[in-house]
Design a protein around this motif. Structure first.
Motif, short mmCIF file in Angstrom:
data_model
loop_
_atom_site.label_atom_id
_atom_site.label_comp_id
_atom_site.label_asym_id
_atom_site.label_seq_id
_atom_site.Cartn_x
_atom_site.Cartn_y
_atom_site.Cartn_z
N GLU A 1 -14.42 -4.61 -2.16
CA GLU A 1 -15.71 -3.99 -1.80
C GLU A 1 -15.80 -2.59 -2.40
N ASP A 2 -17.02 -2.08 -2.55
CA ASP A 2 -17.22 -0.72 -3.08
C ASP A 2 -16.52 0.32 -2.23
N THR A 3 -16.38 0.02 -0.94
CA THR A 3 -15.77 0.97 0.00
C THR A 3 -14.24 0.88 0.01
N ASP A 4 -13.66 -0.10 -0.68
CA ASP A 4 -12.21 -0.29 -0.66
C ASP A 4 -11.48 0.73 -1.52
N ASN A 5 -10.26 1.03 -1.10
CA ASN A 5 -9.34 1.85 -1.90
C ASN A 5 -7.97 1.15 -1.84
N CYS A 6 -6.95 1.75 -2.42
CA CYS A 6 -5.62 1.12 -2.42
C CYS A 6 -5.14 0.81 -1.00
N GLY A 7 -5.39 1.74 -0.08
CA GLY A 7 -4.94 1.56 1.31
C GLY A 7 -5.62 0.39 2.00
N THR A 8 -6.96 0.32 1.88
CA THR A 8 -7.68 -0.77 2.55
C THR A 8 -7.36 -2.12 1.91
N MET A 9 -7.20 -2.13 0.59
CA MET A 9 -6.86 -3.39 -0.09
C MET A 9 -5.44 -3.83 0.26
N PHE A 10 -4.52 -2.86 0.39
CA PHE A 10 -3.16 -3.20 0.79
C PHE A 10 -3.18 -3.88 2.16
N GLU A 11 -3.95 -3.31 3.10
CA GLU A 11 -4.07 -3.90 4.45
C GLU A 11 -4.65 -5.31 4.38
N LYS A 12 -5.76 -5.46 3.66
CA LYS A 12 -6.43 -6.77 3.54
C LYS A 12 -5.48 -7.81 2.94
N LEU A 13 -4.85 -7.42 1.83
CA LEU A 13 -4.00 -8.37 1.11
C LEU A 13 -2.72 -8.69 1.89
N SER A 14 -2.25 -7.74 2.70
CA SER A 14 -1.08 -8.01 3.55
C SER A 14 -1.39 -9.13 4.54
N LEU A 15 -2.55 -9.05 5.18
CA LEU A 15 -2.95 -10.07 6.15
C LEU A 15 -3.22 -11.40 5.47
N VAL A 16 -3.90 -11.36 4.34
CA VAL A 16 -4.19 -12.59 3.58
C VAL A 16 -2.87 -13.22 3.12
N GLY A 17 -1.94 -12.38 2.65
CA GLY A 17 -0.64 -12.87 2.19
C GLY A 17 0.15 -13.52 3.30
N ARG A 18 0.12 -12.90 4.48
CA ARG A 18 0.80 -13.48 5.64
C ARG A 18 0.23 -14.87 5.95
N ASP A 19 -1.09 -14.96 6.02
CA ASP A 19 -1.73 -16.23 6.34
C ASP A 19 -1.45 -17.28 5.27
N LEU A 20 -1.47 -16.84 4.00
CA LEU A 20 -1.22 -17.79 2.90
C LEU A 20 0.22 -18.30 2.93
N LEU A 21 1.17 -17.43 3.27
CA LEU A 21 2.57 -17.87 3.41
C LEU A 21 2.71 -18.89 4.54
N MET A 22 2.05 -18.60 5.68
CA MET A 22 2.11 -19.50 6.83
C MET A 22 1.51 -20.88 6.52
N GLU A 23 0.53 -20.88 5.62
CA GLU A 23 -0.10 -22.14 5.20
C GLU A 23 0.74 -22.86 4.14
N THR A 24 1.35 -22.08 3.25
CA THR A 24 2.04 -22.64 2.08
C THR A 24 3.42 -23.21 2.43
N ILE A 25 4.19 -22.52 3.26
CA ILE A 25 5.56 -22.95 3.54
C ILE A 25 5.63 -24.37 4.10
N PRO A 26 4.83 -24.72 5.12
CA PRO A 26 4.89 -26.11 5.61
C PRO A 26 4.50 -27.14 4.53
N LEU A 27 3.50 -26.80 3.72
CA LEU A 27 3.07 -27.72 2.64
C LEU A 27 4.19 -27.91 1.63
N LEU A 28 4.91 -26.84 1.35
CA LEU A 28 6.03 -26.88 0.41
C LEU A 28 7.14 -27.77 0.96
N ILE A 29 7.47 -27.59 2.23
CA ILE A 29 8.51 -28.38 2.88
C ILE A 29 8.13 -29.86 2.92
N GLU A 30 6.84 -30.14 3.11
CA GLU A 30 6.35 -31.53 3.15
C GLU A 30 6.17 -32.13 1.76
#
Length: 119
Positions: free
Chosen positions: A65-94
């Protein structure tokens, strides 16, 4: 027998804050913002010797977003990354993920930034 017991069942994976093969390296968020990108994202990939070059297991695109900076993007991507890992690991195991090779010719780099560049 001993070798088999000691060998890992799954390869090491990594969560990287870019849409690989773009922005491999230590400062992908900073570089995406600096380059004025509309989107960046998170990639989950296998780790290998070459930096951020492993096969991609999953990705998610995130709007800058126009209002984003490194700090806000780091926060956003940290949460997205966490959720993506939680989704990906079981699929990988299966066994439900087909890893995608990165196209080397499309690789770009976002090397670690110096203190002077942070301003």
């Amino acid at each position: 027998g001993t070798k088999l017991l000691k060998s890992p069942k799954y390869k090491s994976i990594n969560c990287h804050a870019s849409l690989l093969p773009s922005y491999r390296g230590g400062a992908p968020i900073h570089q995406a913002i600096k380059d004025g990108l509309e989107y960046t994202g998170v990639s989950i990939m296998y780790m290998e010797k070459k930096m951020d070059a492993g096969d991609i297991l999953n990705t998610v695109k995130v709007k800058i977003e126009d209002t984003d900076n490194c700090g806000t993007m780091f926060e956003k991507l940290s949460l997205v990354g966490r959720d993506l890992l939680m989704e990906t690991i079981p699929l990988l195991i299966e066994g439900k993920i087909n890893p995608i090779k990165q196209t080397e010719s499309e690789a770009t780099f976002a090397y670690n930034i110096t203190n002077e560049e942070k301003n």
